[in-house]
Write a protein that holds these residues in place. Sequence first.
Motif, PDB file in Angstrom:
ATOM      1  N   GLU A 151       0.808  -1.217   0.000  1.00  0.00           N
ATOM      2  CA  GLU A 151       0.000   0.000   0.000  1.00  0.00           C
ATOM      3  C   GLU A 151       0.847   1.276   0.000  1.00  0.00           C
ATOM      4  O   GLU A 151       0.324   2.389   0.074  1.00  0.00           O
ATOM      5  N   LEU A 152       2.170   1.112  -0.073  1.00  0.00           N
ATOM      6  CA  LEU A 152       3.090   2.255   0.007  1.00  0.00           C
ATOM      7  C   LEU A 152       3.349   2.897  -1.364  1.00  0.00           C
ATOM      8  O   LEU A 152       3.529   2.193  -2.367  1.00  0.00           O
ATOM      9  N   PHE A 153       3.401   4.228  -1.385  1.00  0.00           N
ATOM     10  CA  PHE A 153       3.785   5.010  -2.565  1.00  0.00           C
ATOM     11  C   PHE A 153       4.899   5.954  -2.128  1.00  0.00           C
ATOM     12  O   PHE A 153       4.784   6.572  -1.063  1.00  0.00           O
ATOM     13  N   VAL A 154       5.947   6.036  -2.942  1.00  0.00           N
ATOM     14  CA  VAL A 154       7.123   6.796  -2.499  1.00  0.00           C
ATOM     15  C   VAL A 154       7.506   7.895  -3.479  1.00  0.00           C
ATOM     16  O   VAL A 154       7.535   7.665  -4.693  1.00  0.00           O
ATOM     17  N   THR A 155       7.795   9.082  -2.927  1.00  0.00           N
ATOM     18  CA  THR A 155       8.367  10.159  -3.733  1.00  0.00           C
ATOM     19  C   THR A 155       9.839  10.255  -3.366  1.00  0.00           C
ATOM     20  O   THR A 155      10.177  10.492  -2.195  1.00  0.00           O
ATOM     21  N   LEU A 156      10.704  10.011  -4.345  1.00  0.00           N
ATOM     22  CA  LEU A 156      12.148  10.035  -4.082  1.00  0.00           C
ATOM     23  C   LEU A 156      12.732  11.346  -4.578  1.00  0.00           C
ATOM     24  O   LEU A 156      12.518  11.739  -5.733  1.00  0.00           O
ATOM     25  N   VAL A 157      13.472  12.029  -3.696  1.00  0.00           N
ATOM     26  CA  VAL A 157      14.111  13.294  -4.058  1.00  0.00           C
ATOM     27  C   VAL A 157      15.603  13.024  -4.201  1.00  0.00           C
ATOM     28  O   VAL A 157      16.227  12.516  -3.265  1.00  0.00           O
ATOM     29  N   GLY A 158      16.178  13.355  -5.376  1.00  0.00           N
ATOM     30  CA  GLY A 158      17.600  13.106  -5.578  1.00  0.00           C
ATOM     31  C   GLY A 158      17.961  12.980  -7.047  1.00  0.00           C
ATOM     32  O   GLY A 158      17.220  13.452  -7.918  1.00  0.00           O
ATOM     33  N   PRO A 159      19.115  12.371  -7.324  1.00  0.00           N
ATOM     34  CA  PRO A 159      19.608  12.263  -8.713  1.00  0.00           C
ATOM     35  C   PRO A 159      18.691  11.376  -9.555  1.00  0.00           C
ATOM     36  O   PRO A 159      18.640  10.167  -9.352  1.00  0.00           O
ATOM     37  N   LYS A 160      18.024  12.018 -10.518  1.00  0.00           N
ATOM     38  CA  LYS A 160      16.938  11.367 -11.257  1.00  0.00           C
ATOM     39  C   LYS A 160      17.385  10.108 -12.012  1.00  0.00           C
ATOM     40  O   LYS A 160      16.738   9.044 -11.920  1.00  0.00           O
ATOM     41  N   ALA A 161      18.499  10.220 -12.747  1.00  0.00           N
ATOM     42  CA  ALA A 161      18.944   9.102 -13.593  1.00  0.00           C
ATOM     43  C   ALA A 161      19.274   7.881 -12.723  1.00  0.00           C
ATOM     44  O   ALA A 161      18.854   6.757 -13.022  1.00  0.00           O
ATOM     45  N   LEU A 162      19.991   8.137 -11.644  1.00  0.00           N
ATOM     46  CA  LEU A 162      20.362   7.037 -10.730  1.00  0.00           C
ATOM     47  C   LEU A 162      19.120   6.377 -10.134  1.00  0.00           C
ATOM     48  O   LEU A 162      19.016   5.149 -10.074  1.00  0.00           O
ATOM     49  N   ILE A 163      18.181   7.191  -9.685  1.00  0.00           N
ATOM     50  CA  ILE A 163      16.959   6.650  -9.067  1.00  0.00           C
ATOM     51  C   ILE A 163      16.214   5.775 -10.067  1.00  0.00           C
ATOM     52  O   ILE A 163      15.832   4.639  -9.767  1.00  0.00           O
ATOM     53  N   LYS A 164      16.060   6.316 -11.295  1.00  0.00           N
ATOM     54  CA  LYS A 164      15.344   5.565 -12.348  1.00  0.00           C
ATOM     55  C   LYS A 164      15.993   4.208 -12.596  1.00  0.00           C
ATOM     56  O   LYS A 164      15.327   3.168 -12.666  1.00  0.00           O
ATOM     57  N   GLU A 165      17.324   4.248 -12.735  1.00  0.00           N
ATOM     58  CA  GLU A 165      18.079   3.024 -13.041  1.00  0.00           C
ATOM     59  C   GLU A 165      17.907   1.976 -11.937  1.00  0.00           C
ATOM     60  O   GLU A 165      17.617   0.808 -12.197  1.00  0.00           O
ATOM     61  N   LYS A 166      18.060   2.415 -10.680  1.00  0.00           N
ATOM     62  CA  LYS A 166      18.006   1.479  -9.548  1.00  0.00           C
ATOM     63  C   LYS A 166      16.594   0.901  -9.371  1.00  0.00           C
ATOM     64  O   LYS A 166      16.422  -0.282  -9.076  1.00  0.00           O
ATOM     65  N   ILE A 167      15.600   1.761  -9.510  1.00  0.00           N
ATOM     66  CA  ILE A 167      14.204   1.337  -9.352  1.00  0.00           C
ATOM     67  C   ILE A 167      13.862   0.289 -10.419  1.00  0.00           C
ATOM     68  O   ILE A 167      13.203  -0.720 -10.144  1.00  0.00           O
ATOM     69  N   ARG A 168      14.365   0.537 -11.655  1.00  0.00           N
ATOM     70  CA  ARG A 168      14.101  -0.389 -12.760  1.00  0.00           C
ATOM     71  C   ARG A 168      14.758  -1.744 -12.464  1.00  0.00           C
ATOM     72  O   ARG A 168      14.132  -2.798 -12.608  1.00  0.00           O
ATOM     73  N   LEU A 169      16.019  -1.693 -12.010  1.00  0.00           N
ATOM     74  CA  LEU A 169      16.757  -2.933 -11.673  1.00  0.00           C
ATOM     75  C   LEU A 169      15.988  -3.762 -10.651  1.00  0.00           C
ATOM     76  O   LEU A 169      16.023  -4.984 -10.675  1.00  0.00           O
ATOM     77  N   PHE A 170      15.318  -3.099  -9.764  1.00  0.00           N
ATOM     78  CA  PHE A 170      14.613  -3.784  -8.674  1.00  0.00           C
ATOM     79  C   PHE A 170      13.225  -4.272  -9.083  1.00  0.00           C
ATOM     80  O   PHE A 170      12.530  -4.932  -8.320  1.00  0.00           O
ATOM     81  N   GLY A 171      12.823  -3.900 -10.297  1.00  0.00           N
ATOM     82  CA  GLY A 171      11.523  -4.375 -10.800  1.00  0.00           C
ATOM     83  C   GLY A 171      10.323  -3.767 -10.096  1.00  0.00           C
ATOM     84  O   GLY A 171       9.276  -4.394  -9.937  1.00  0.00           O
ATOM     85  N   ILE A 172      10.484  -2.502  -9.631  1.00  0.00           N
ATOM     86  CA  ILE A 172       9.373  -1.821  -8.947  1.00  0.00           C
ATOM     87  C   ILE A 172       8.393  -1.253  -9.975  1.00  0.00           C
ATOM     88  O   ILE A 172       8.806  -0.711 -11.000  1.00  0.00           O
ATOM     89  N   ASP A 173       7.119  -1.345  -9.671  1.00  0.00           N
ATOM     90  CA  ASP A 173       6.069  -0.732 -10.486  1.00  0.00           C
ATOM     91  C   ASP A 173       6.263   0.791 -10.424  1.00  0.00           C
ATOM     92  O   ASP A 173       6.095   1.402  -9.375  1.00  0.00           O
ATOM     93  N   THR A 174       6.617   1.400 -11.543  1.00  0.00           N
ATOM     94  CA  THR A 174       6.978   2.825 -11.526  1.00  0.00           C
ATOM     95  C   THR A 174       5.795   3.735 -11.204  1.00  0.00           C
ATOM     96  O   THR A 174       5.987   4.887 -10.836  1.00  0.00           O
ATOM     97  N   SER A 175       4.575   3.207 -11.300  1.00  0.00           N
ATOM     98  CA  SER A 175       3.428   4.053 -10.947  1.00  0.00           C
ATOM     99  C   SER A 175       3.393   4.323  -9.438  1.00  0.00           C
ATOM    100  O   SER A 175       2.668   5.198  -8.984  1.00  0.00           O
TER     101      SER A 175
END
Lengths: 327, 327
Positions: B33-57
């Motif tokens: 039920e958690l939704f997260v707003t991450l503040v920081g280096p955009k490219a790095l965040i995108k890359e790591k989140i994708r690697l982890f297979g998180i639903d980007t929505s």
Amino acid sequence: MTQYKIVIDTLGSDKGPEAIILGASLALKNFPELFVTLVGPKALIKEKIRLFGIDTSRVKIIPAEETITNTENPYTGIIKKPQASVVKALQEVGLEEENYIGMISAGNSGAIIMGSFKYLSDENKTRPCMAAIMPNDNHSFTCLVDTGATIDCTPSQLHSFARLGSDLMKKIYNLDSPRVGLLSNGAEPTKGNHLVKETFPILSSDPDINFVGNIEGNRSLSGDCDVLVCDGFAGNQVLKNTEGIAMSIIGDIVALSRKKHEPKYMEVVEHLMKKYDLSALGGGLVLGVRKLVIKARGNSDERAIVNIARMLINHANEEAFYTEQTF
Amino acid sequence: MTQYKIVIDTLGSDKGPEAIILGASLALKNFPELFVTLVGPKALIKEKIRLFGIDTSRVKIIPAEETITNTENPYTGIIKKPQASVVKALQEVGLEEENYIGMISAGNSGAIIMGSFKYLSDENKTRPCMAAIMPNDNHSFTCLVDTGATIDCTPSQLHSFARLGSDLMKKIYNLDSPRVGLLSNGAEPTKGNHLVKETFPILSSDPDINFVGNIEGNRSLSGDCDVLVCDGFAGNQVLKNTEGIAMSIIGDIVALSRKKHEPKYMEVVEHLMKKYDLSALGGGLVLGVRKLVIKARGNSDERAIVNIARMLINHANEEAFYTEQTF
């Protein structure tokens, strides 16, 4: 041979007068230059001393049967019980002609502090304080002042505590220039409550103090300083929190040892008990009065009395020849 | 399903943004039920989140490259660096329309506190404070307030801290009536410094607080109370002294293990590290502002982020269904 004379209040200990008298007897055996005045039940003292084979010329007895209990108000106790052993001991140690180096009591802390103010005030000092000598991470000791005698302090009182603690560590541990730290909530000179911020420049500008700056709580017993100065409220927290956390961790290890059926863990407990068994180290020292008055912990055993006697002799002897701290 | 939205500042950790992003990813995996707003280096965040297979929505990214370092003055940092990740995160969490439950940052403590005051002040409360949730001897947790946000306090501020700490423990641990203690230098109601003596009757007479009286330093983490109230100077001592003594004892046991060539003692070290590794427990909580702001320790790893996310969800959820504290 120099003679060192001390007064010992045999009443007020949780373990009864026997433990204190035994400690006094052991101290007399260990330190041939020591002379002791014992305050307490005369017949019992005579009997125990004789059993131990002590040369009675080294022992003076002042009869006393009354005590100020730990639940009594210290101030009214001192006033209303002039026959209490602690009052008699304080009066005895103050006698000019006897030239005592100090005294030991395991009685009511408040009564010892109040009584020290009343009978042994030193007009040259601003206010007495209570010091504790604590083991630190450098395999050495840190003197914490004040541990609770003065709860709301002024900067000049903290300054006085710094000088008293510094003098004590010079004498007991033969240090040339004890490093004095000020307990604060950050290492930077700008950190601290009003009291600490006002005290910082006073300690900095005193050429007789080797001031090393603010010390944070996690470094209080790191050995970064030899004397740690704070008001009695904060000092009481450091003293009691240290004891509380150490006992809590020791309890954790005992529980773990049982749960895992692993007796080897109890060797760790024994090791820690030695370092954190503050009763073996003595207790609190009343500084800023004419004689060094040491409050032994209520649960002090004979080892504590021997260690405190050694501390008193070291304090009186510039060469501090009894350097071993624990018995 | 209720959605829980939190903001995470990915900069400011000693372990780099990767550890924080990994923590956020693990939290998203664990709490559906958690939704997260991450503040920081955009490219790095995108890359790591994708690697982890998180639903980007379930992830929103707010770009930020700048930080307020730990050596910077927090106040000027907040003013001079409006692009700093912590400032952007605080502004984001305050947005009415987003309805966040809180935020996490491992950055400069002072900047987090100052920034919380600036961007999230709650006019109903007298003053924000910093709380720490500490393990106690009852295998439970004690909330210590204040741990250093307000160094020189008034009685009404301590009263406010008591209410804030009590509310927090009700919400996070689902306690009906958290027991509130006042840190003092003695258990009796007459003990304390001026501040404590003036605060005692105020806490006693507030029917919304389950006040259990003064707590001495050696009982601070005994579990005698669920909330321990003190000024920021004393609270900082309790927090840091606890950590210092625990680390000192752990160091003692490591040294003993080496000296005695006894590897079994290291099992005790591992056990203690789990309890006293406060980085796994989270860090400080800024209370008395519109959103719950949590300061993760500078050395926080991914476990800390998951545990703090759980704490935030528990706080927002009246039923506190994630009751396990450590990950």
